[in-house]
Design a protein around this motif. Structure first.
Motif, PDB file in Angstrom:
ATOM      1  N   MET A 107       0.741  -1.270   0.063  1.00  0.00           N
ATOM      2  CA  MET A 107       0.036   0.241   0.059  1.00  0.00           C
ATOM      3  C   MET A 107       0.930   1.399   0.052  1.00  0.00           C
ATOM      4  SD  MET A 107      -1.460   0.363   3.918  1.00  0.00           S
ATOM      5  CE  MET A 107      -0.132   0.935   5.238  1.00  0.00           C
ATOM      6  N   LYS A 108       0.329   2.455  -0.457  1.00  0.00           N
ATOM      7  CA  LYS A 108       1.264   3.418  -0.301  1.00  0.00           C
ATOM      8  C   LYS A 108       0.885   4.303   0.839  1.00  0.00           C
ATOM      9  CE  LYS A 108       1.007   4.134  -5.392  1.00  0.00           C
ATOM     10  NZ  LYS A 108       0.625   4.831  -6.743  1.00  0.00           N
ATOM     11  N   SER A 109       1.708   5.098   1.247  1.00  0.00           N
ATOM     12  CA  SER A 109       1.587   6.003   2.553  1.00  0.00           C
ATOM     13  C   SER A 109       0.760   6.993   2.239  1.00  0.00           C
ATOM     14  CB  SER A 109       2.968   6.579   2.664  1.00  0.00           C
ATOM     15  OG  SER A 109       2.820   7.471   3.695  1.00  0.00           O
ATOM     16  N   GLU A 110      -0.305   7.093   3.197  1.00  0.00           N
ATOM     17  CA  GLU A 110      -1.398   7.991   3.377  1.00  0.00           C
ATOM     18  C   GLU A 110      -0.910   8.995   4.497  1.00  0.00           C
ATOM     19  OE1 GLU A 110      -3.233   8.595   0.877  1.00  0.00           O
ATOM     20  OE2 GLU A 110      -2.870   6.803   0.001  1.00  0.00           O
ATOM     21  N   SER A 111       0.015   8.704   5.462  1.00  0.00           N
ATOM     22  CA  SER A 111       0.147   9.854   6.345  1.00  0.00           C
ATOM     23  C   SER A 111       1.436   9.508   6.885  1.00  0.00           C
ATOM     24  CB  SER A 111      -0.891   9.189   7.637  1.00  0.00           C
ATOM     25  OG  SER A 111      -0.600   7.993   8.203  1.00  0.00           O
ATOM     26  N   THR A 112       1.862  10.607   7.685  1.00  0.00           N
ATOM     27  CA  THR A 112       3.349  10.115   8.347  1.00  0.00           C
ATOM     28  C   THR A 112       3.120  10.095  10.082  1.00  0.00           C
ATOM     29  OG1 THR A 112       3.553  12.637   8.625  1.00  0.00           O
ATOM     30  CG2 THR A 112       4.224  11.798   6.637  1.00  0.00           C
ATOM     31  N   GLN A 113       4.011   9.533  10.607  1.00  0.00           N
ATOM     32  CA  GLN A 113       3.942   9.548  12.150  1.00  0.00           C
ATOM     33  C   GLN A 113       5.265  10.103  12.522  1.00  0.00           C
ATOM     34  OE1 GLN A 113       3.617   5.034  11.480  1.00  0.00           O
ATOM     35  NE2 GLN A 113       1.867   5.219  12.575  1.00  0.00           N
ATOM     36  N   SER A 114       4.997  10.352  13.921  1.00  0.00           N
ATOM     37  CA  SER A 114       6.226  11.080  14.562  1.00  0.00           C
ATOM     38  C   SER A 114       6.290  10.923  15.879  1.00  0.00           C
ATOM     39  CB  SER A 114       6.160  12.662  14.250  1.00  0.00           C
ATOM     40  OG  SER A 114       4.953  13.235  15.011  1.00  0.00           O
ATOM     41  N   GLY A 121      14.256  13.414  23.033  1.00  0.00           N
ATOM     42  CA  GLY A 121      15.051  14.441  23.327  1.00  0.00           C
ATOM     43  C   GLY A 121      14.766  15.857  22.707  1.00  0.00           C
ATOM     44  N   ASP A 122      15.728  16.426  21.948  1.00  0.00           N
ATOM     45  CA  ASP A 122      15.470  17.680  21.117  1.00  0.00           C
ATOM     46  C   ASP A 122      15.323  17.296  19.625  1.00  0.00           C
ATOM     47  OD1 ASP A 122      15.581  19.389  23.236  1.00  0.00           O
ATOM     48  OD2 ASP A 122      17.910  19.361  23.332  1.00  0.00           O
ATOM     49  N   VAL A 123      15.254  15.921  19.219  1.00  0.00           N
ATOM     50  CA  VAL A 123      15.276  15.633  17.955  1.00  0.00           C
ATOM     51  C   VAL A 123      13.747  14.948  17.628  1.00  0.00           C
ATOM     52  CG1 VAL A 123      16.179  13.910  16.291  1.00  0.00           C
ATOM     53  CG2 VAL A 123      17.557  14.813  18.018  1.00  0.00           C
ATOM     54  N   GLU A 124      13.027  15.401  16.839  1.00  0.00           N
ATOM     55  CA  GLU A 124      11.911  14.846  16.019  1.00  0.00           C
ATOM     56  C   GLU A 124      12.228  13.963  15.038  1.00  0.00           C
ATOM     57  OE1 GLU A 124       7.393  16.210  14.276  1.00  0.00           O
ATOM     58  OE2 GLU A 124       9.180  17.589  14.126  1.00  0.00           O
ATOM     59  N   VAL A 125      11.408  12.840  15.212  1.00  0.00           N
ATOM     60  CA  VAL A 125      11.509  11.704  14.209  1.00  0.00           C
ATOM     61  C   VAL A 125      10.296  11.441  13.388  1.00  0.00           C
ATOM     62  CG1 VAL A 125      12.198   9.288  14.037  1.00  0.00           C
ATOM     63  CG2 VAL A 125      13.383  10.497  15.806  1.00  0.00           C
ATOM     64  N   ILE A 126      10.246  11.700  12.092  1.00  0.00           N
ATOM     65  CA  ILE A 126       9.094  11.334  11.433  1.00  0.00           C
ATOM     66  C   ILE A 126       9.269  10.092  10.458  1.00  0.00           C
ATOM     67  CG2 ILE A 126       7.476  12.703  10.095  1.00  0.00           C
ATOM     68  CD1 ILE A 126       8.985  15.453  11.053  1.00  0.00           C
ATOM     69  N   TRP A 153      13.297   7.877   7.376  1.00  0.00           N
ATOM     70  CA  TRP A 153      13.044   8.479   8.509  1.00  0.00           C
ATOM     71  C   TRP A 153      13.461   9.934   8.485  1.00  0.00           C
ATOM     72  CZ3 TRP A 153      10.230   6.117  12.121  1.00  0.00           C
ATOM     73  CH2 TRP A 153      10.149   4.802  12.030  1.00  0.00           C
ATOM     74  N   VAL A 154      12.771  10.947   8.869  1.00  0.00           N
ATOM     75  CA  VAL A 154      12.981  12.276   8.628  1.00  0.00           C
ATOM     76  C   VAL A 154      13.315  12.869   9.830  1.00  0.00           C
ATOM     77  CG1 VAL A 154      12.333  14.550   8.017  1.00  0.00           C
ATOM     78  CG2 VAL A 154      11.555  12.659   6.684  1.00  0.00           C
ATOM     79  N   VAL A 166      17.410  15.870   8.470  1.00  0.00           N
ATOM     80  CA  VAL A 166      18.292  14.941   7.813  1.00  0.00           C
ATOM     81  C   VAL A 166      17.271  13.470   7.396  1.00  0.00           C
ATOM     82  CG1 VAL A 166      19.930  13.211   8.741  1.00  0.00           C
ATOM     83  CG2 VAL A 166      20.047  15.318   9.611  1.00  0.00           C
ATOM     84  N   LEU A 167      17.462  12.909   6.343  1.00  0.00           N
ATOM     85  CA  LEU A 167      16.938  11.805   5.859  1.00  0.00           C
ATOM     86  C   LEU A 167      17.698  10.646   6.055  1.00  0.00           C
ATOM     87  CD1 LEU A 167      15.534  12.733   2.372  1.00  0.00           C
ATOM     88  CD2 LEU A 167      14.622  13.407   4.799  1.00  0.00           C
ATOM     89  N   VAL A 168      17.290   9.559   6.695  1.00  0.00           N
ATOM     90  CA  VAL A 168      17.719   8.208   6.828  1.00  0.00           C
ATOM     91  C   VAL A 168      17.232   7.294   5.795  1.00  0.00           C
ATOM     92  CG1 VAL A 168      18.369   6.556   8.326  1.00  0.00           C
ATOM     93  CG2 VAL A 168      18.092   8.618   9.269  1.00  0.00           C
ATOM     94  N   ASP A 169      17.944   7.073   4.788  1.00  0.00           N
ATOM     95  CA  ASP A 169      17.613   6.074   3.724  1.00  0.00           C
ATOM     96  C   ASP A 169      16.328   6.978   2.602  1.00  0.00           C
ATOM     97  OD1 ASP A 169      19.666   4.088   4.034  1.00  0.00           O
ATOM     98  OD2 ASP A 169      18.515   3.234   5.349  1.00  0.00           O
TER      99      ASP A 169
END
Length: 304
Positions: free
Chosen positions: A1-8, A12-17, A67-68, A76-79
């Motif tokens: 399936m394709k992504s219809e949303s993001t999760q975060s 600490g001081d880093v947001e991971v999306i 992962w943003v 920063v993008l991870v992969d």
């Protein structure tokens, strides 16, 4: 399936999306993890189904995701997933793939021109595809202002000086030519080995085996710890049975040694494990019991 949303989540001081490019049943369970026995899947069905395993068809469920990270004022993008319009004859599922990945990034607030760093944990097609965009073979970097961090060992192994992964797979040449070489030509590639510090919260560390340059990204901010493990893990089964490699690991012994080392530190330091391909919430805590690793709590995340 394709992504219809993001999760975060916030560590600490880093947001991971999390931005999902694709998710679904990928391969027979023991096709993906050949050395895993039927028992480990059946005995842990309650933890594996339906996000990681389809018991009826006995197929492993995986996600392709990026992962943003918002860290130190930078993005920063991870992969970077599979990418659109690629020649991938060895991967029929993603040959000439067309998806909505850039729309997913936009929902995460990451326009291509705003990305500062791209991390390729290793040079496999489902981790470097959106490094570039283009048509008719005219590939250009998708993120024109970013520094692309590429493991030096993988750049050599999959590059022309080693005849593109020693010529074992045609896909390796195609991947390098459409997703890595254009980044070099644009002067945006940084090759690294051993360790590489991105900022005060983020450090890359070599973890070879899956590929010669396979790496992990460590996050440490405040009291929170996480490790983005790339393809050291394709399934939670490999936490329960770390000696079991995926069918894609190039050096079995190195991959097992790296997996044990990363899991031991995660258990000791309470690092959240964030693999490239886990479905569900995508990240999990690891514990120990009677000398074995155990699955802890899954990460709580917010849909954006």
């Amino acid at each position: 399936m394709k992504s219809e949303s993001t999760q975060s989540i916030v560590l600490g001081d880093v947001e991971v999306i999390r931005v999902v490019e694709w998710q679904g049943a990928f391969a027979p369970a023991r096709g993906l993890i050949p050395e895993s026995g039927t028992e480990v899947w059946k005995d842990n069905e309650g933890r594996l189904a339906p996000d990681h395993w389809e018991p009826g068809d006995d197929r492993a469920v995986v996600a392709l995701q990026t992962w943003v990270l918002r860290s130190g004022g930078r993005t920063v993008l991870v992969d970077t997933g599979v990418g659109n319009g690629r020649e991938r004859p060895g991967s029929p599922q993603f040959h000439h793939w067309q998806g909505d990945f850039l729309e997913g990034l936009a929902r995460a607030g990451a326009r291509p021109e705003d990305v500062d760093v791209v991390v390729n944990t290793h040079v496999h097609g489902d981790h470097v595809g959106w490094n570039t965009t283009g048509a008719d073979g005219a590939w250009e970097p998708t993120f024109p202002h970013a520094q692309y961090l590429i493991p030096a060992a993988d750049d050599f192994y999959f590059g022309p000086d080693n005849a593109y992964g020693k010529g074992h797979r045609e896909d390796d040449r195609l991947i390098y030519e459409d997703s890595i070489a254009p980044v070099h030509r644009a002067g945006l590639a940084t090759l690294w080995e051993g360790t590489h510090r991105i900022d005060e919260h983020l450090t890359l560390e070599s973890a070879p085996g899956h590929t010669p340059g396979s790496s992990v990204l460590r996050l440490a901010s405040g009291n929170d710890r996480a490790v983005f493990v790339g393809d050291l893990l394709h399934s939670p089964v490999q936490i329960l049975e770390p000696s079991c490699n995926s069918c894609f690991c190039l050096d079995a012994g190195q991959a097992v040694a790296s997996r044990y080392r990363i899991l031991e530190r995660a258990a000791d330091e309470r690092e959240l494990i964030v693999p490239a391909h886990f479905g569900g919430s995508g990240a999990v805590e690891v514990g120990r019991e009677n000398g074995r690793f155990t699955l802890g709590r899954w990460a709580a995340s917010a849909t954006r």
